[in-house]
Design an enzyme around this catalytic site. Sequence first.
Site, PDB file in Angstrom:
ATOM      1  N   GLY A 126       0.703  -1.203   0.114  1.00  0.00           N
ATOM      2  CA  GLY A 126      -0.075  -0.009   0.034  1.00  0.00           C
ATOM      3  C   GLY A 126       0.887   1.175  -0.263  1.00  0.00           C
ATOM      4  O   GLY A 126       1.999   1.210  -0.280  1.00  0.00           O
TER       5      GLY A 126
ATOM      6  N   HIS B 244       4.263   1.470  -8.271  1.00  0.00           N
ATOM      7  CA  HIS B 244       3.007   0.270  -8.012  1.00  0.00           C
ATOM      8  C   HIS B 244       2.110   0.457  -8.985  1.00  0.00           C
ATOM      9  O   HIS B 244       1.875  -0.728  -9.767  1.00  0.00           O
ATOM     10  CB  HIS B 244       2.333   0.528  -6.899  1.00  0.00           C
TER      11      HIS B 244
ATOM     12  N   LYS C 214      13.249  -2.453  -7.930  1.00  0.00           N
ATOM     13  CA  LYS C 214      13.633  -1.459  -6.864  1.00  0.00           C
ATOM     14  C   LYS C 214      14.164  -2.842  -5.580  1.00  0.00           C
ATOM     15  O   LYS C 214      14.935  -2.349  -5.050  1.00  0.00           O
ATOM     16  CB  LYS C 214      12.540  -0.782  -6.472  1.00  0.00           C
TER      17      LYS C 214
ATOM     18  N   VAL D  55      10.704   2.682 -11.066  1.00  0.00           N
ATOM     19  CA  VAL D  55      10.040   3.940 -11.455  1.00  0.00           C
ATOM     20  C   VAL D  55      10.582   5.135 -10.808  1.00  0.00           C
ATOM     21  O   VAL D  55      10.804   4.914  -9.489  1.00  0.00           O
ATOM     22  CB  VAL D  55       8.618   3.959 -11.652  1.00  0.00           C
TER      23      VAL D  55
END
Length: 304
Positions: free
Chosen positions: A31, A37, A164, A191
Amino acid sequence: MKVVKTKDSLSAELAVTRQNGRSIVLVPTMGALHAGHLDLVRKGKAVGDVVVCSIFVNPTQFNDPKDLEKYPRSLDEDLQKLESVCCDVAFIPETEEMYSAHELGLDSASATLADAPTPWNLDLGVLDEILEGRHRPEHFQGVSQIVYKLFNAVRPDLAIFGQKDLQQFKVVERMVALKGLKVELVMAPIVREPDGLAMSSRNVRLTPLGRQQALAFYRTLEEINRRYARVRSGESSLAELRNFANQTLTNSEGISLEYFAICDRDTLLEADESTPPDNLVALVAGWVDGVRLIDNMLLTGDSN
Ligand code: AMP
């Protein structure tokens, strides 16, 4: 988008998809969703039919209880963001849905042998001892445990993870092999913010000053990549690169360096001159403002 909280309702939701032979893609997250994401969800939509994004802050992977407590949570915004990228199912279980009290060590007094869970202790080999494994004891046991549980709950054809957390990807690969699971693993590129900082849920905890200071991780990785061209042409060495990065980061204002390493991409063992030149990755971890950040870069020697 369907929002489901239990494994049973998830199975019911996915039953028709499976019956129709449509593929299921899982994107596991904790989350506090950001563009990184959402990129994984978009990739999921591109390669599969139905994308399930799980949001679960997994207690067993936090070696530091304060980190678990402070982990950012923003469920309402997360669900809106998932809608915006056409995610099909959000799986948002409570802790009790994923773990018995036993597994969390909460009811040891009432434990009987019959209902004792199988202790989770996967042989992750050297992955448990190097880099993140070394600095966050038990972290990867917790990661492999929850991903195993999520894979059992969703039974995805494909699961997408970010570069990542490169070492995490290797851990999941190993777990899948050890458990003999039939799921294809896909790794998506990192990203970054426009200035290069790797997106992370933890970035929201940085002060404006810390946010600037944290850029040293990316800038050093970039410089190492540039200098790697000189290693390839024989003018420099990996040892020189490591020294340069360690010095730069140790002297960077506001940063407390945990490690900088140049490793073989496949094994994550320290690279040496015999490592194939196209197979190197530089990895870094450190603290800014009491927030632990990680980043990495595949070394190409290109100066882009
Ligand atoms: P997390 O919610 O931090 O556990 O991350 C969930 C997934 O998103 C993991 O597979 C991460 O590797 C991936 N992820 C996190 N940050 C990024 C990023 N900046 N770019 C791409 N993927 C990411």
